[in-house]
Motif scaffolding. Structure first.
Motif, mmCIF file in Angstrom:
data_model
loop_
_atom_site.group_PDB
_atom_site.id
_atom_site.type_symbol
_atom_site.label_atom_id
_atom_site.label_comp_id
_atom_site.label_asym_id
_atom_site.label_seq_id
_atom_site.Cartn_x
_atom_site.Cartn_y
_atom_site.Cartn_z
ATOM 1 N N LEU A 250 2.262 9.000 -1.314
ATOM 2 C CA LEU A 250 3.156 8.404 -2.299
ATOM 3 C C LEU A 250 3.829 9.472 -3.151
ATOM 4 O O LEU A 250 3.290 10.568 -3.345
ATOM 5 N N ASP A 251 5.001 9.139 -3.698
ATOM 6 C CA ASP A 251 5.647 10.057 -4.624
ATOM 7 C C ASP A 251 4.854 10.101 -5.928
ATOM 8 O O ASP A 251 3.998 9.246 -6.182
ATOM 9 N N VAL A 252 5.125 11.097 -6.749
ATOM 10 C CA VAL A 252 4.310 11.360 -7.934
ATOM 11 C C VAL A 252 4.280 10.166 -8.875
ATOM 12 O O VAL A 252 3.215 9.765 -9.362
ATOM 13 N N GLN A 253 5.448 9.564 -9.124
ATOM 14 C CA GLN A 253 5.496 8.454 -10.076
ATOM 15 C C GLN A 253 4.716 7.247 -9.564
ATOM 16 O O GLN A 253 3.951 6.631 -10.317
ATOM 17 N N THR A 254 4.907 6.928 -8.289
ATOM 18 C CA THR A 254 4.193 5.784 -7.707
ATOM 19 C C THR A 254 2.700 6.050 -7.657
ATOM 20 O O THR A 254 1.886 5.148 -7.886
ATOM 21 N N ARG A 255 2.328 7.296 -7.377
ATOM 22 C CA ARG A 255 0.909 7.642 -7.318
ATOM 23 C C ARG A 255 0.231 7.387 -8.668
ATOM 24 O O ARG A 255 -0.870 6.825 -8.722
ATOM 25 N N ILE A 256 0.888 7.769 -9.768
ATOM 26 C CA ILE A 256 0.305 7.554 -11.095
ATOM 27 C C ILE A 256 0.131 6.068 -11.365
ATOM 28 O O ILE A 256 -0.910 5.624 -11.891
ATOM 29 N N LEU A 257 1.115 5.254 -10.994
ATOM 30 C CA LEU A 257 1.012 3.812 -11.176
ATOM 31 C C LEU A 257 -0.152 3.242 -10.373
ATOM 32 O O LEU A 257 -0.905 2.380 -10.852
ATOM 33 N N MET A 258 -0.327 3.732 -9.148
ATOM 34 C CA MET A 258 -1.406 3.223 -8.299
ATOM 35 C C MET A 258 -2.771 3.682 -8.803
ATOM 36 O O MET A 258 -3.762 2.953 -8.680
ATOM 37 N N GLN A 259 -2.839 4.874 -9.375
ATOM 38 C CA GLN A 259 -4.104 5.330 -9.951
ATOM 39 C C GLN A 259 -4.516 4.445 -11.120
ATOM 40 O O GLN A 259 -5.690 4.071 -11.253
ATOM 41 N N ASP A 260 -3.552 4.088 -11.969
ATOM 42 C CA ASP A 260 -3.840 3.169 -13.074
ATOM 43 C C ASP A 260 -4.273 1.811 -12.544
ATOM 44 O O ASP A 260 -5.196 1.184 -13.082
ATOM 45 N N GLU A 261 -3.605 1.358 -11.489
ATOM 46 C CA GLU A 261 -3.949 0.057 -10.897
ATOM 47 C C GLU A 261 -5.365 0.084 -10.343
ATOM 48 O O GLU A 261 -6.144 -0.859 -10.521
ATOM 49 N N LEU A 262 -5.717 1.173 -9.685
ATOM 50 C CA LEU A 262 -7.056 1.306 -9.130
ATOM 51 C C LEU A 262 -8.113 1.252 -10.226
ATOM 52 O O LEU A 262 -9.123 0.545 -10.101
ATOM 53 N N LEU A 263 -7.910 1.998 -11.309
ATOM 54 C CA LEU A 263 -8.892 2.008 -12.394
ATOM 55 C C LEU A 263 -9.051 0.620 -13.011
ATOM 56 O O LEU A 263 -10.160 0.209 -13.366
#
Length: 278
Positions: free
Chosen positions: A173-186
């Motif tokens: 994933l691109d950097v911005q999407t990755r950060i969103l997905m990390q928050d979603e995972l947590l």
């Protein structure tokens, strides 16, 4: 010990070694004398250079691979095949391209024998929970990479796994999407309370997500060091990276990890040089 003992680790690897045979008949050791423990509800990240056995560790926990020596235990019992309490999120999306989002998410409950009515009701709830309401009838090729990853998370979490294994799930994933997905995972993990083993090459990702970070040595992999992440929860990924504790921990782990990355590069160069003379 009783497997229901609450204080007992969810996952234990005791002096685990794993060897395999290459296609040309050579015996290689992927892991050597690995010791690892993951508590109930704990989030553990595993980092290390390429070829250190990170993914092999996950395969041993799932039962897809067997240790050459040592013991792998899940919930207090030796691993003896695939455990339905374990969920797995892969690097590449394991979605069915011929099925809609709703059918993809409902696949797990249907496979486990739940009625269509119950399975699809749960699926609708999880599709909404991961922010895909309105996309139930879309197919994977109609979704962005981040949206497909949300489908994969819903596929896994709908089964309410007690243990969640993740193999570089956000690396594409691109950097911005990755950060969103990390928050979603947590957010999803905090509600489920599963024990997580998260494999990544991204050191900052490991620190931002985990309670502890295991650093593996260059192959054959063994545990070089373990770091406790003393950052309060809940965490917002875009903010936690700027905290002094995060910066200092990142510096310390990188100094440790860099030695292994360099050793891995040197070993690869030696193997290449030998191969070139044969």
């Amino acid at each position: 010990m009783n497997s229901d003992t609450p204080n007992q680790p969810a996952i234990e690897l005791e002096r685990v070694t794993h060897r395999f045979t290459t296609p040309d008949g050579r015996a290689l050791t992927a892991l050597r004398d690995i010791n690892m423990s993951v508590g109930r509800g704990e989030f553990v990240a595993v980092v290390g250079p390429t070829g250190c056995g990170k993914s092999t560790t996950l395969s041993l926990i799932t039962g897809l691979a067997r240790p050459s020596s040592g013991i792998v235990q899940v919930m207090g019992k030796p691993v003896a095949g695939i455990d339905p309490r374990i969920g797995f999120v892969f690097q590449h999306d394991a979605v069915f391209p011929w099925r809609s989002v709703l059918y993809n998410v409902a696949a797990g409950p249907l496979f486990r024998g739940e009625s269509r009515q119950v399975a699809f009701q749960k699926a609708r709830e999880w599709v909404s929970r991961v922010g895909l309401a309105g996309f139930e009838n879309h197919y994977p090729h109609q979704l962005s990479g981040g949206m497909r990853k949300r489908v994969a998370l819903a596929q896994t979490f709908i089964n309410q796994p007690e243990i969640l294994l993740m193999d570089e799930p956000f690396s594409a994933l691109d950097v911005q999407t990755r950060i969103l997905m990390q928050d979603e995972l947590l957010k999803l993990w905090s509600n489920l309370g599963a024990s997580v083993v998260f494999v990544t090459h991204d050191l900052e990702e490991a620190i931002a997500l985990a309670d502890r970070v295991y650093v593996l040595s260059s192959g054959p992999g063994t545990v070089k060091s373990v770091y406790t992440v003393n950052l309060p929860r809940p965490r917002i990924i875009s903010e936690v990276r700027f905290q002094p504790t995060f910066v200092e921990l990142s510096r310390r782990i990188w100094m440790d990890l860099r030695q292994e990355v360099e050793a891995g590069f040197n070993r690869a160069a030696e193997v290449s040089a030998v191969g070139g003379r044969l």
